[in-house]
Scaffold this motif. Structure first.
Motif, PDB file in Angstrom:
ATOM      1  N   CYS A   5       0.830  -1.200   0.000  1.00 25.32           N
ATOM      2  CA  CYS A   5       0.000   0.000   0.000  1.00 25.32           C
ATOM      3  C   CYS A   5       0.863   1.250   0.000  1.00 25.32           C
ATOM      4  O   CYS A   5       2.064   1.202   0.268  1.00 25.32           O
ATOM      5  CB  CYS A   5      -0.891   0.023   1.245  1.00 25.32           C
ATOM      6  SG  CYS A   5      -2.137  -1.264   1.285  1.00 25.32           S
ATOM      7  N   GLN A   6       0.211   2.349  -0.309  1.00 26.51           N
ATOM      8  CA  GLN A   6       0.804   3.672  -0.179  1.00 26.51           C
ATOM      9  C   GLN A   6      -0.101   4.472   0.739  1.00 26.51           C
ATOM     10  O   GLN A   6      -1.325   4.332   0.681  1.00 26.51           O
ATOM     11  CB  GLN A   6       0.885   4.382  -1.525  1.00 26.51           C
ATOM     12  CG  GLN A   6       1.794   3.718  -2.528  1.00 26.51           C
ATOM     13  CD  GLN A   6       1.675   4.356  -3.899  1.00 26.51           C
ATOM     14  OE1 GLN A   6       0.575   4.501  -4.413  1.00 26.51           O
ATOM     15  NE2 GLN A   6       2.798   4.728  -4.478  1.00 26.51           N
ATOM     16  N   LEU A   7       0.513   5.297   1.580  1.00 29.04           N
ATOM     17  CA  LEU A   7      -0.248   6.228   2.402  1.00 29.04           C
ATOM     18  C   LEU A   7       0.113   7.630   1.934  1.00 29.04           C
ATOM     19  O   LEU A   7       1.244   8.085   2.108  1.00 29.04           O
ATOM     20  CB  LEU A   7       0.063   6.060   3.888  1.00 29.04           C
ATOM     21  CG  LEU A   7      -0.703   6.985   4.825  1.00 29.04           C
ATOM     22  CD1 LEU A   7      -2.211   6.717   4.749  1.00 29.04           C
ATOM     23  CD2 LEU A   7      -0.211   6.851   6.258  1.00 29.04           C
ATOM     24  N   ARG A  31       3.139  -7.679   8.775  1.00 30.85           N
ATOM     25  CA  ARG A  31       4.161  -7.423   7.756  1.00 30.85           C
ATOM     26  C   ARG A  31       3.612  -6.672   6.539  1.00 30.85           C
ATOM     27  O   ARG A  31       4.016  -6.907   5.406  1.00 30.85           O
ATOM     28  CB  ARG A  31       4.834  -8.722   7.337  1.00 30.85           C
ATOM     29  CG  ARG A  31       5.385  -9.482   8.549  1.00 30.85           C
ATOM     30  CD  ARG A  31       6.277 -10.551   8.140  1.00 30.85           C
ATOM     31  NE  ARG A  31       7.598  -9.927   8.067  1.00 30.85           N
ATOM     32  CZ  ARG A  31       8.705 -10.602   7.896  1.00 30.85           C
ATOM     33  NH1 ARG A  31       8.681 -11.884   7.779  1.00 30.85           N
ATOM     34  NH2 ARG A  31       9.854  -9.980   7.834  1.00 30.85           N
ATOM     35  N   LEU A  32       2.678  -5.778   6.792  1.00 32.89           N
ATOM     36  CA  LEU A  32       2.140  -4.927   5.736  1.00 32.89           C
ATOM     37  C   LEU A  32       3.232  -3.978   5.260  1.00 32.89           C
ATOM     38  O   LEU A  32       3.907  -3.353   6.066  1.00 32.89           O
ATOM     39  CB  LEU A  32       0.944  -4.120   6.256  1.00 32.89           C
ATOM     40  CG  LEU A  32       0.343  -3.091   5.306  1.00 32.89           C
ATOM     41  CD1 LEU A  32      -0.309  -3.771   4.108  1.00 32.89           C
ATOM     42  CD2 LEU A  32      -0.670  -2.220   6.040  1.00 32.89           C
ATOM     43  N   LEU A  33       3.383  -3.876   3.953  1.00 31.30           N
ATOM     44  CA  LEU A  33       4.333  -2.930   3.371  1.00 31.30           C
ATOM     45  C   LEU A  33       3.570  -1.664   2.991  1.00 31.30           C
ATOM     46  O   LEU A  33       2.638  -1.709   2.191  1.00 31.30           O
ATOM     47  CB  LEU A  33       5.006  -3.518   2.142  1.00 31.30           C
ATOM     48  CG  LEU A  33       5.889  -4.738   2.388  1.00 31.30           C
ATOM     49  CD1 LEU A  33       6.408  -5.288   1.067  1.00 31.30           C
ATOM     50  CD2 LEU A  33       7.036  -4.395   3.313  1.00 31.30           C
ATOM     51  N   VAL A  34       3.982  -0.542   3.593  1.00 37.97           N
ATOM     52  CA  VAL A  34       3.325   0.737   3.331  1.00 37.97           C
ATOM     53  C   VAL A  34       4.388   1.760   2.954  1.00 37.97           C
ATOM     54  O   VAL A  34       5.305   2.029   3.721  1.00 37.97           O
ATOM     55  CB  VAL A  34       2.551   1.250   4.563  1.00 37.97           C
ATOM     56  CG1 VAL A  34       1.904   2.598   4.263  1.00 37.97           C
ATOM     57  CG2 VAL A  34       1.502   0.256   5.015  1.00 37.97           C
ATOM     58  N   LEU A  59      -1.749  -1.008  -3.970  1.00 37.37           N
ATOM     59  CA  LEU A  59      -1.021  -1.019  -5.238  1.00 37.37           C
ATOM     60  C   LEU A  59      -1.567  -2.067  -6.200  1.00 37.37           C
ATOM     61  O   LEU A  59      -1.499  -1.880  -7.415  1.00 37.37           O
ATOM     62  CB  LEU A  59       0.467  -1.272  -5.003  1.00 37.37           C
ATOM     63  CG  LEU A  59       1.221  -0.143  -4.294  1.00 37.37           C
ATOM     64  CD1 LEU A  59       2.685  -0.508  -4.122  1.00 37.37           C
ATOM     65  CD2 LEU A  59       1.096   1.156  -5.051  1.00 37.37           C
ATOM     66  N   ASP A  60      -2.123  -3.155  -5.687  1.00 40.38           N
ATOM     67  CA  ASP A  60      -2.603  -4.220  -6.569  1.00 40.38           C
ATOM     68  C   ASP A  60      -3.888  -3.855  -7.308  1.00 40.38           C
ATOM     69  O   ASP A  60      -4.071  -4.222  -8.464  1.00 40.38           O
ATOM     70  CB  ASP A  60      -2.756  -5.543  -5.812  1.00 40.38           C
ATOM     71  CG  ASP A  60      -3.769  -5.478  -4.675  1.00 40.38           C
ATOM     72  OD1 ASP A  60      -4.185  -4.374  -4.265  1.00 40.38           O
ATOM     73  OD2 ASP A  60      -4.141  -6.559  -4.171  1.00 40.38           O
TER      74      ASP A  60
END
Length: 79
Positions: A5-7, A31-34, A59-60
Motif C-alpha cells: 500500500c501507499q499512504l 508485515r504490511l508494506l506501506v 497497489l494491486d
C-alpha cells in the motif's frame, strides 16, 4: 499476504500521523508494506489528494480508503 500500500499525506499533517499510527500494528504484526508518499513532491498528487489526505491506496487494485477511517475499515480494505 497483505497487499502493498501507499499512504498519501504530507509533513505536518496531524491526521496523516494518526493514520500512520493506526497502520503500525499491521506493519509490525502482519508485515504490511506501506510506502509513505508526500504529496508535496508532485503537483499531480497535490491536485488529486490535497483535500483528501490521508489516503490509503492498494497497489494491486488501485482502490483507495479516504480519511476518516477506523481500524475495522482498514482490515476490510486489506482483505
Amino acid at each position: 499476504m497483505l497487499p502493498e500500500c501507499q499512504l498519501f499525506g504530507t509533513l505536518g499533517c496531524h491526521l496523516c500521523e494518526v493514520a500512520e499510527a493506526m497502520l503500525m500494528p499491521f506493519v509490525v504484526e502482519e508485515r504490511l508494506l506501506v510506502e509513505l508518499v508526500d504529496i508535496s513532491e508532485s503537483e499531480a498528487w497535490m491536485d488529486d489528494y490535497a483535500l483528501r489526505i490521508p489516503v490509503l491506496r492498494r497497489l494491486d487494485t488501485g482502490a483507495e480508503l479516504e480519511w476518516p477511517f477506523e481500524t475495522e475499515q482498514i482490515v476490510a480494505f486489506l482483505i
